[in-house]
Structures are given as structure tokens and as C-alpha cells.
Design an enzyme around this catalytic site. Structure first.
Site, short mmCIF file in Angstrom:
data_model
loop_
_atom_site.label_atom_id
_atom_site.label_comp_id
_atom_site.label_asym_id
_atom_site.label_seq_id
_atom_site.Cartn_x
_atom_site.Cartn_y
_atom_site.Cartn_z
N GLY A 23 26.65 -37.87 -7.27
CA GLY A 23 25.63 -38.44 -8.14
C GLY A 23 26.09 -38.74 -9.55
CG ASP A 67 24.39 -20.80 -8.66
OD1 ASP A 67 23.90 -21.49 -9.60
OD2 ASP A 67 23.68 -20.17 -7.86
CB VAL A 68 25.54 -23.77 -13.67
CG1 VAL A 68 26.70 -24.74 -13.48
CG2 VAL A 68 24.23 -24.39 -13.18
CE1 TYR A 166 15.36 -33.62 -14.09
CE2 TYR A 166 13.76 -35.10 -15.10
CZ TYR A 166 15.07 -34.77 -14.82
OH TYR A 166 16.08 -35.58 -15.27
CE LYS A 170 17.47 -32.49 -16.86
NZ LYS A 170 18.94 -32.30 -16.97
CB THR A 201 20.26 -45.53 -6.42
OG1 THR A 201 19.63 -46.80 -6.46
CG2 THR A 201 19.35 -44.54 -5.72
#
Length: 260
Positions: A23, A67-68, A166, A170, A201
Site C-alpha cells: 500500500g 508489530d509497532v 480512524y 489521526k 488506490t
């Protein structure tokens, strides 16, 4: 007393891009590699694509799983990167996103929104950025140089689709961006955010109906939806010497839809 810190060109930086196995993160990693940087391609589950990107850029990229949300795993990743490149990570792009789909029909509406929805996003977005920042600070301070670039969204300015969880995470990351910039500026470390809108996309936007893309495109001055590659290019500014006196800022990259 004024202080003078180094402003390293991008090709001398070691850059960690979280969530770079696929992505948007992979586009960001490619943008830095194109400028000659050495890049840590962090991934959680996208091992094959992350390793393929590193293999395509032998000697300048390494794919590392972490894994952050796990501070210990992040610390181990930074230490391994430092050993590999024989120098510390100087630049971080906090891009990793907890599992999320930009599908307005499937989102949790106000009457069913649960704290677990918000908690999942805060864990990945805010805790993840905190973990990477804290793990990288000693190396940045020793180098007298640091660049932290957080990936945000224009939805908290223009919630055209109210993705509550979400967007809240943010927005919190933007607040952390500003407070960290104040705290870390004396160390020669800048902290900024690049905020996109809907991108055409990514994996996350694959579920977005075509009609929504068309609506966004018709609403922007450029009459098109920003691509992941175009967004990735904008992150380079905050890593470059051209932004050496810019910190605590949020650059919106969405074709002019939102005026910041």
C-alpha cells in the site's frame, strides 16, 4: 544561545517506513529509495512483498518484521537496522495502519460505535508512533539530526465520511506531532505530519465505491484523486534540507480539497 544542527540530504539518511510491506507505505519506501536513502522496510504480515522490495534494492534496504504496538519488538528492529547499516535510523515515517477498510457502509455508526473500535486505532496509530519515536531518539540525538514524519488524514478537517475511530486516532497523532516538535526541537529533531484524503488506490481504499472517488475528484481544484505515489513524494519534503526550519506542521496533500 543559537544551535546549529546538521541538515542531512536524503541520500545520507537511514529511513524507517512502518507498514511498508504494501500500500501507501511501500510507495513511501520507494520514494525514499529513489532519492538514494537507505530504508528499513517494516512490515507486520506482508513478508513476501516487503522482502521483494528489499531484494530489489540490495545494500540499501532491509525488510524487518515488527508489530509497532510492541515497544520491545520496535526496539529490537531499530537495533537490528543499526547493526545492518552500521549507523542509527535518522528518519521515521509513521505510516502503519491498524486493520481498516474505507467502506462507509460498513463503518461503525454513532449508535454502535464501541470503545474497542477507537482503542484499536489509538493502539496502532498513536502508540505505534510513540514506540518508534522513543526507540529512535538515542540514535537521532547522537547524530544531531532527526526527522519524524507522521501520516495523517484530512478527515478531521472535512469528515465527508465520519470514520469516527480512524479520524479520532489521526487527530490525536496530529496533537502528538505538535507537542513532540516542541519537546524535540532542541535536539535538532523535527516532527511533522503529511495528511492525505482518499487515495486512488490503496488496500485500505479498495472497498471504496467508484462513485465516492468521482465525488472527491469533482470537488478538488485538480479534478482528480491523489495517487499514493503523489502522496509519497510529499513526505520527502519534510525529510529534506529544504524543510530544516519547519516543524510541528501538517501538510495536506489531497489535490486542494481541504485548505489547511
Amino acid at each position: 544561545m543559537s544551535q546549529h544542527f546538521a541538515a542531512l540530504p536524503i541520500h545520507k539518511q537511514i529511513v524507517l517506513v512502518t507498514g511498508a510491506g504494501r500500500g501507501l507505505g511501500q510507495h513511501i519506501a520507494r520514494a525514499f529509495l529513489a532519492e538514494g536513502a537507505r530504508v528499513v522496510v517494516n512490515y507486520l504480515t506482508s513478508a513476501d512483498s516487503a522482502r521483494a522490495l528489499a531484494a530489489d534494492n540490495e545494500n540499501r534496504a532491509i525488510a524487518l518484521q515488527a508489530d509497532v504496538t510492541d515497544a520491545g519488538a520496535v526496539q529490537a528492529m531499530l537495533e537490528q537496522a543499526c547493526r545492518h547499516f552500521a549507523a542509527p535510523v535518522t528518519t521515521i515515517v509513521n505510516n502503519a495502519l491498524p486493520a481498516f477498510s474505507f467502506n462507509g457502509d460498513a463503518r461503525p455508526h454513532a449508535d454502535v460505535l464501541a470503545w474497542s473500535h477507537l482503542h484499536q486505532q489509538f493502539e496502532g496509530v498513536v502508540r505505534g508512533a510513540l514506540n518508534t519515536t522513543q526507540a529512535a531518539l538515542p540514535g537521532m540525538r547522537s547524530a544531531g539530526f532527526g526527522r519524524i514524519i507522521n501520516v495523517g488524514t484530512n478527515l478531521f478537517q472535512n469528515p465527508v465520511v465520519p470514520y469516527h475511530d480512524y479520524t479520532a486516532a489521526k487527530a490525536a497523532l496530529l496533537s502528538l506531532t505538535r507537542t513532540l516538535s516542541h519537546d524535540l526541537g532542541p535536539d535538532g529533531i523535527t516532527v511533522n505530519m503529511v495528511s492525505g484524503g482518499l487515495l486512488r488506490t490503496t488496500d485500505a481504499s479498495a472497498a471504496t465505491p467508484e462513485a465516492v472517488f468521482d465525488l472527491i475528484a469533482s470537488s478538488t481544484p485538480l479534478r482528480r484523486v491523489t495517487t499514493p505515489a503523489e502522496f509519497a513524494d510529499a513526505t520527502l519534503f519534510f525529510a529534506s534540507p529544504w524543510s530544516r526550519s519547519v516543524t510541528g506542521q501538517n501538510l495536506v496533500v489531497d489535490g486542494g480539497l481541504v485548505k489547511n
